[in-house]
Motif scaffolding. Sequence first.
Motif, PDB file in Angstrom:
ATOM      1  N   GLU A 171      24.898  21.143  30.742  1.00  0.00           N
ATOM      2  CA  GLU A 171      24.662  21.174  29.303  1.00  0.00           C
ATOM      3  C   GLU A 171      25.582  22.177  28.618  1.00  0.00           C
ATOM      4  OE1 GLU A 171      20.514  21.918  28.883  1.00  0.00           O
ATOM      5  OE2 GLU A 171      19.959  19.795  29.114  1.00  0.00           O
ATOM      6  N   GLY A 172      25.837  23.312  29.280  1.00  0.00           N
ATOM      7  CA  GLY A 172      26.772  24.279  28.720  1.00  0.00           C
ATOM      8  C   GLY A 172      28.174  23.715  28.619  1.00  0.00           C
ATOM      9  N   MET A 173      28.564  22.946  29.623  1.00  0.00           N
ATOM     10  CA  MET A 173      29.878  22.298  29.608  1.00  0.00           C
ATOM     11  C   MET A 173      29.940  21.262  28.494  1.00  0.00           C
ATOM     12  SD  MET A 173      31.770  20.680  32.904  1.00  0.00           S
ATOM     13  CE  MET A 173      33.272  19.693  32.790  1.00  0.00           C
ATOM     14  N   ALA A 174      28.851  20.512  28.310  1.00  0.00           N
ATOM     15  CA  ALA A 174      28.812  19.503  27.247  1.00  0.00           C
ATOM     16  C   ALA A 174      28.886  20.158  25.874  1.00  0.00           C
ATOM     17  CB  ALA A 174      27.538  18.663  27.367  1.00  0.00           C
ATOM     18  N   ARG A 175      28.166  21.253  25.695  1.00  0.00           N
ATOM     19  CA  ARG A 175      28.207  21.955  24.403  1.00  0.00           C
ATOM     20  C   ARG A 175      29.611  22.478  24.112  1.00  0.00           C
ATOM     21  NH1 ARG A 175      23.053  23.809  26.283  1.00  0.00           N
ATOM     22  NH2 ARG A 175      21.366  22.932  24.991  1.00  0.00           N
ATOM     23  N   SER A 176      30.276  23.018  25.137  1.00  0.00           N
ATOM     24  CA  SER A 176      31.650  23.503  24.952  1.00  0.00           C
ATOM     25  C   SER A 176      32.572  22.365  24.556  1.00  0.00           C
ATOM     26  CB  SER A 176      32.147  24.161  26.242  1.00  0.00           C
ATOM     27  OG  SER A 176      31.367  25.289  26.568  1.00  0.00           O
ATOM     28  N   PHE A 177      32.370  21.222  25.190  1.00  0.00           N
ATOM     29  CA  PHE A 177      33.191  20.055  24.901  1.00  0.00           C
ATOM     30  C   PHE A 177      32.947  19.550  23.478  1.00  0.00           C
ATOM     31  CE2 PHE A 177      33.560  15.392  24.890  1.00  0.00           C
ATOM     32  CZ  PHE A 177      34.903  15.261  25.207  1.00  0.00           C
TER      33      PHE A 177
ATOM     34  N   ALA B 180      25.002  21.372  18.801  1.00  0.00           N
ATOM     35  CA  ALA B 180      24.882  19.935  19.026  1.00  0.00           C
ATOM     36  C   ALA B 180      23.424  19.499  18.961  1.00  0.00           C
ATOM     37  CB  ALA B 180      25.474  19.569  20.382  1.00  0.00           C
ATOM     38  N   GLU B 181      23.186  18.351  18.362  1.00  0.00           N
ATOM     39  CA  GLU B 181      21.854  17.771  18.347  1.00  0.00           C
ATOM     40  C   GLU B 181      21.572  17.104  19.697  1.00  0.00           C
ATOM     41  OE1 GLU B 181      21.850  15.101  15.079  1.00  0.00           O
ATOM     42  OE2 GLU B 181      22.081  16.675  13.556  1.00  0.00           O
ATOM     43  N   ALA B 182      20.303  16.727  19.898  1.00  0.00           N
ATOM     44  CA  ALA B 182      19.899  16.170  21.186  1.00  0.00           C
ATOM     45  C   ALA B 182      20.701  14.921  21.551  1.00  0.00           C
ATOM     46  CB  ALA B 182      18.404  15.847  21.169  1.00  0.00           C
ATOM     47  N   GLY B 183      20.900  14.022  20.597  1.00  0.00           N
ATOM     48  CA  GLY B 183      21.656  12.806  20.873  1.00  0.00           C
ATOM     49  C   GLY B 183      23.107  13.087  21.191  1.00  0.00           C
ATOM     50  N   GLN B 184      23.684  14.043  20.486  1.00  0.00           N
ATOM     51  CA  GLN B 184      25.066  14.422  20.748  1.00  0.00           C
ATOM     52  C   GLN B 184      25.209  15.054  22.132  1.00  0.00           C
ATOM     53  OE1 GLN B 184      25.488  16.941  17.357  1.00  0.00           O
ATOM     54  NE2 GLN B 184      26.156  15.290  15.993  1.00  0.00           N
ATOM     55  N   LEU B 185      24.247  15.900  22.486  1.00  0.00           N
ATOM     56  CA  LEU B 185      24.277  16.535  23.806  1.00  0.00           C
ATOM     57  C   LEU B 185      24.152  15.485  24.902  1.00  0.00           C
ATOM     58  CD1 LEU B 185      24.346  19.133  25.475  1.00  0.00           C
ATOM     59  CD2 LEU B 185      21.867  19.291  25.202  1.00  0.00           C
ATOM     60  N   ALA B 186      23.274  14.506  24.707  1.00  0.00           N
ATOM     61  CA  ALA B 186      23.102  13.444  25.701  1.00  0.00           C
ATOM     62  C   ALA B 186      24.389  12.644  25.871  1.00  0.00           C
ATOM     63  CB  ALA B 186      21.952  12.517  25.280  1.00  0.00           C
ATOM     64  N   ALA B 187      25.076  12.362  24.761  1.00  0.00           N
ATOM     65  CA  ALA B 187      26.340  11.624  24.837  1.00  0.00           C
ATOM     66  C   ALA B 187      27.399  12.450  25.566  1.00  0.00           C
ATOM     67  CB  ALA B 187      26.821  11.270  23.436  1.00  0.00           C
ATOM     68  N   GLY B 188      27.434  13.750  25.291  1.00  0.00           N
ATOM     69  CA  GLY B 188      28.372  14.625  25.977  1.00  0.00           C
ATOM     70  C   GLY B 188      28.106  14.687  27.464  1.00  0.00           C
ATOM     71  N   LEU B 189      26.833  14.708  27.848  1.00  0.00           N
ATOM     72  CA  LEU B 189      26.479  14.735  29.265  1.00  0.00           C
ATOM     73  C   LEU B 189      26.910  13.454  29.974  1.00  0.00           C
ATOM     74  CD1 LEU B 189      22.950  16.401  29.289  1.00  0.00           C
ATOM     75  CD2 LEU B 189      25.016  17.257  30.412  1.00  0.00           C
ATOM     76  N   ARG B 190      26.725  12.300  29.324  1.00  0.00           N
ATOM     77  CA  ARG B 190      27.150  11.036  29.944  1.00  0.00           C
ATOM     78  C   ARG B 190      28.649  11.030  30.187  1.00  0.00           C
ATOM     79  NH1 ARG B 190      23.425   8.835  26.288  1.00  0.00           N
ATOM     80  NH2 ARG B 190      25.057   8.105  24.867  1.00  0.00           N
TER      81      ARG B 190
ATOM     82  N   ARG C 137      34.182  19.082  18.017  1.00  0.00           N
ATOM     83  CA  ARG C 137      33.871  18.026  17.048  1.00  0.00           C
ATOM     84  C   ARG C 137      32.856  18.477  16.002  1.00  0.00           C
ATOM     85  NH1 ARG C 137      35.733  13.009  18.954  1.00  0.00           N
ATOM     86  NH2 ARG C 137      36.280  12.943  21.166  1.00  0.00           N
ATOM     87  N   LEU C 138      32.366  19.712  16.128  1.00  0.00           N
ATOM     88  CA  LEU C 138      31.329  20.212  15.227  1.00  0.00           C
ATOM     89  C   LEU C 138      31.865  21.341  14.355  1.00  0.00           C
ATOM     90  CD1 LEU C 138      28.414  20.381  17.816  1.00  0.00           C
ATOM     91  CD2 LEU C 138      28.441  18.920  15.777  1.00  0.00           C
ATOM     92  N   PRO C 139      31.302  21.521  13.149  1.00  0.00           N
ATOM     93  CA  PRO C 139      31.674  22.672  12.326  1.00  0.00           C
ATOM     94  C   PRO C 139      31.321  23.973  13.049  1.00  0.00           C
ATOM     95  CG  PRO C 139      30.436  21.053  11.050  1.00  0.00           C
ATOM     96  CD  PRO C 139      30.332  20.638  12.477  1.00  0.00           C
ATOM     97  N   ALA C 140      32.046  25.027  12.751  1.00  0.00           N
ATOM     98  CA  ALA C 140      31.810  26.319  13.396  1.00  0.00           C
ATOM     99  C   ALA C 140      30.372  26.760  13.193  1.00  0.00           C
ATOM    100  CB  ALA C 140      32.770  27.368  12.838  1.00  0.00           C
ATOM    101  N   GLY C 141      29.736  27.177  14.300  1.00  0.00           N
ATOM    102  CA  GLY C 141      28.382  27.687  14.226  1.00  0.00           C
ATOM    103  C   GLY C 141      27.291  26.643  14.241  1.00  0.00           C
ATOM    104  N   VAL C 142      27.648  25.358  14.274  1.00  0.00           N
ATOM    105  CA  VAL C 142      26.657  24.287  14.285  1.00  0.00           C
ATOM    106  C   VAL C 142      26.430  23.829  15.716  1.00  0.00           C
ATOM    107  CG1 VAL C 142      26.116  21.940  13.524  1.00  0.00           C
ATOM    108  CG2 VAL C 142      27.289  23.532  11.976  1.00  0.00           C
TER     109      VAL C 142
END
Length: 246
Positions: free
Chosen positions: A143-149, A160-170, A153-158
Motif C-alpha cells: 500500500e505504501g508503494m501504491a501511494r507513492s506511485f 489516495a481514496e480507497a478506489g484509487q489505492l485499490a487500482a494502484g495495488l492491482r 497523479r494527485l495534488p500535493a498533500g491529497v
Amino acid sequence: MSTKPSPYQALPFSDRCRQVWGLGDHLLIGVSPGNSYFSARRIAELIDWGREFFDAVDVVYADLHVDAQFEAFGHTPEHAGRRAAKEIKTTARRIERGVEQAGPARVGVHALSEFLVEPVYQRLRAEVEAALREDQVFREAAEGMARSFLAGRLPAGVAAEAGQLAAGLRYICAELPFFLDTPALLGRASSISCHHIELPLTPVLFGRCEGLRAAPAQGYAVVRPAQAAGVAEAPGVAEASETLAA
C-alpha cells in the motif's frame, strides 16, 4: 577494473543481491507508462551500461491495469481505455527507440500482458494475492508503494481514496512477479531487477526471512545516474560501484 567513468552507480540491496549481481547472468529493466525518467536516451544508456556487467538484458513494461487507474480518477471506462492505450503505446515506442540507440546486440522487450497465460506468472501472481490477504507487513508495504506511485497523479498533500489505492495495488501486483522470480519467468540462471529508487517493498521481499520474498536467484539493485547519486548524498554507492565494476 575499468578506469572509464561509469554513467550509472549501482547499489545492490543486500549481500545476497550483490552475490547475484556478481554472477552477471541477467539484468531486468522495468519501465512504467507515464514515467518520464525512462526516456529513450535513458533506456539506451541503461542497456549499454548493463551489457558491461551482464550476459543478457531484458526490458519489461507494464501494460496491465493502466486503464483502472484512470477510471479511479474519474474518467469514464471508454476515456480511461483510450488514455491507457495511448500511454502504453508511447512507452512501447520509447523503448523501441532506446533499444535501437543502444546498438545491434539483442535485447528482449516484453509487455507484462504476454505472461498472463504462463503458469509461472500465474503461480507468482497468486502468491502475491495471498500475501495481500494474509501478510500484514507485505500489505502495508504494498500500500505504501501504491501511494507513492499514485502521488504523481494527485495534488500535493491529497491522499489516495480507497478506489484509487485499490487500482494502484492491482497495477503493482501485476509487476511483482518480476521482483520475485525473473529467472523462472525468463529462463535465466539468475537475475537482477533494477530501479532508480529503493521501493517500499524492497526490504520486505529481499530483507526478511519469513513471508513472501524473492527467490534465491533473484536480486535487486538501485541503479541511478552517477552524477545524481553523489557519494556525499548516498554513502556507500561509489564503494559498491567499484566492487561491482571489478
